[in-house]
Scaffold this active site. Structure first.
Site, PDB file in Angstrom:
ATOM      1  N   ARG A  32       0.824  -1.214   0.000  1.00 34.27           N
ATOM      2  CA  ARG A  32       0.000   0.000   0.000  1.00 34.27           C
ATOM      3  C   ARG A  32       0.855   1.260   0.000  1.00 34.27           C
ATOM      4  NH1 ARG A  32      -4.864  -1.825   4.147  1.00 34.27           N
ATOM      5  NH2 ARG A  32      -6.235  -2.680   2.549  1.00 34.27           N
ATOM      6  N   LYS A 190     -15.988 -16.817   6.370  1.00 33.97           N
ATOM      7  CA  LYS A 190     -17.410 -16.744   6.673  1.00 33.97           C
ATOM      8  C   LYS A 190     -18.262 -16.322   5.480  1.00 33.97           C
ATOM      9  CE  LYS A 190     -17.001 -15.690  11.625  1.00 33.97           C
ATOM     10  NZ  LYS A 190     -17.429 -14.757  12.694  1.00 33.97           N
ATOM     11  N   GLY A 343      -6.755  -8.295   1.706  1.00 39.22           N
ATOM     12  CA  GLY A 343      -5.481  -8.513   2.382  1.00 39.22           C
ATOM     13  C   GLY A 343      -4.909  -9.905   2.210  1.00 39.22           C
ATOM     14  N   GLY A 366     -12.465  -3.899   2.089  1.00 36.42           N
ATOM     15  CA  GLY A 366     -13.900  -3.651   2.174  1.00 36.42           C
ATOM     16  C   GLY A 366     -14.414  -2.824   1.010  1.00 36.42           C
TER      17      GLY A 366
END
Length: 389
Positions: A32, A190, A343, A366
């Site tokens: 980043r 999940k 990530g 996100g």
């Protein structure tokens, strides 16, 4: 930003320099930071007086702990820019100077009280520091915070940085008018955290490859044994609905034909390659098997566009890395336009050394997912609004 005259201007760049660090504070992946350098170099070469800030970690507002300081980031940035990058603390309460052609780093913006709440008074105070505000932090574009949203409202001029613009261009190309077949790989622990993205993609993509705990939940939904594997049994019906939505369009969610299991989650665990219906009651599924990996690689080889978010197994442990390695290699060698984000995905790309063979690597996690889902990103919406006024 690259279309504006910056000479002699006070330029405030909101970057995303939130990088992983080890227990001693050493940066373990500077992707980043390196991705944010072009915007800074452009501003410095143009003669701007440059201020840069970012969040790091999850600090408590009003309290700067040593582990939340941007000091290690400033040091790494100084190496990449080959110049001093002074770190300024208490930058909202104490005056500081920065001359044209110079750069300063403003300490962790999430320490400022009101940052996460997008406090208007805080945003106006920050806006008074600059002539031009630049948002180059796509990774935080899904959050309406003072430095990502409020500042863009009140700065004299607000614009997107080159990284932000490149992210939006690449994502738009992947989803706006994609080359078909469009294949999405969505993996993770999940279903619940990626349920809305899975629902959305079920109406857009030609093949939806799921992995990790998400695949376990889908397998359980189809009546396959998953032993002690990570899964969300309360979402079996949701998983069946997603597969039904795909089938109704003539699309598919290909499930694993074979798997790699173990009776413990550790680097010392013995890996067992079995067929999908042979998972023992006391075993966990930790990777896809070679037959499945080869099948998925074939899907990717024939794709027109590939969107990748998440590894297919516990790739950090060697005996459970085969599925993700095969997938990574298939993406690297596919003629498809490929875009990857998240990530864990970045870590897998680094491990298997294929960064140069991915068409676009998104720095967002996100924000990447919410864009794929079709949501409006607040930080992008406010810049579009300023452009129209």
């Amino acid at each position: 930003m690259t279309e504006l005259p910056l000479a002699g201007k006070r330029v405030f760049i909101r970057a995303d320099l939130n990088v992983p660090q080890d227990d001693s504070g050493r940066i373990t992946d500077d992707t980043r930071i390196r991705a944010s350098v072009p915007a800074m170099l452009h501003a410095l070469k143009a003669g701007a007086a440059l201020m840069v800030t970012s969040h790091l970690g999850r600090p408590k507002e009003g309290e700067l702990r040593a582990e939340d300081s941007l000091a290690p980031i400033a040091l790494r940035l100084a190496e990449l820019l080959d110049r001093k990058v002074p770190l300024v603390g208490n930058w909202l309460t104490q005056p500081f100077e920065v001359s044209a052609g110079e750069i300063v780093m403003l300490e962790n913006c999430r320490v400022n009280v009101g940052e996460k709440a997008d406090d208007e008074a805080l945003a106006k105070k920050m806006a008074a520091l600059c002539d031009i505000y630049v948002n180059d932090a796509f990774g935080t574009a899904h959050r309406a915070e003072a430095t990502t949203h409020g500042l863009a409202r009140f700065a004299p001029i607000a614009c997107a940085g080159p990284l932000m613009a490149a992210e939006l261009d690449a994502l738009g190309k992947a989803l706006g008018a994609p080359r078909r077949p469009l294949v999405a790989i969505v993996a993770g622990s999940k279903v619940s955290t990626k349920l809305t993205i899975l629902r959305s993609l079920a109406h857009k993509v030609d093949q939806l490859i799921v992995g990790g705990g998400i695949a376990n939940t889908f397998m359980a939904a189809m009546g396959l044994p998953i032993g002690k594997s990570l899964a969300e049994m309360e979402l079996l019906e949701e998983s069946r609905q997603i597969m039904a939505a795909m089938r109704a369009r003539g699309a598919e969610v290909p499930l694993p034909e074979d798997i790699v299991t173990a009776n413990e989650f550790s680097a010392q665990a013995r890996a067992n390659k079995v067929l999908s219906h042979q998972c023992a009651a006391d075993d966990m599924i930790l990777d896809i098997g070679p037959r499945t990996a080869a099948k998925f690689a074939g899907v990717i080889a024939n794709a027109g566009t590939v969107v990748w978010n998440g590894p297919l197994g516990v790739f950090e442990i060697e005996q459970f890395s085969g599925g993700t390695r095969t997938l990574a290699s298939a993406i690297a060698h596919s003629p498809a336009f490929s875009i990857a984000g998240g990530g864990d995905t970045l870590a897998a790309i680094a491990k298997f050394n294929i960064a140069n063979q991915i068409d676009y690597i998104s720095t967002g996690g996100g924000a990447f997912l919410e864009f794929l889902e079709g949501k409006t990103l607040p930080a992008v919406a406010v810049l579009l609004g300023r452009a129209e006024t």
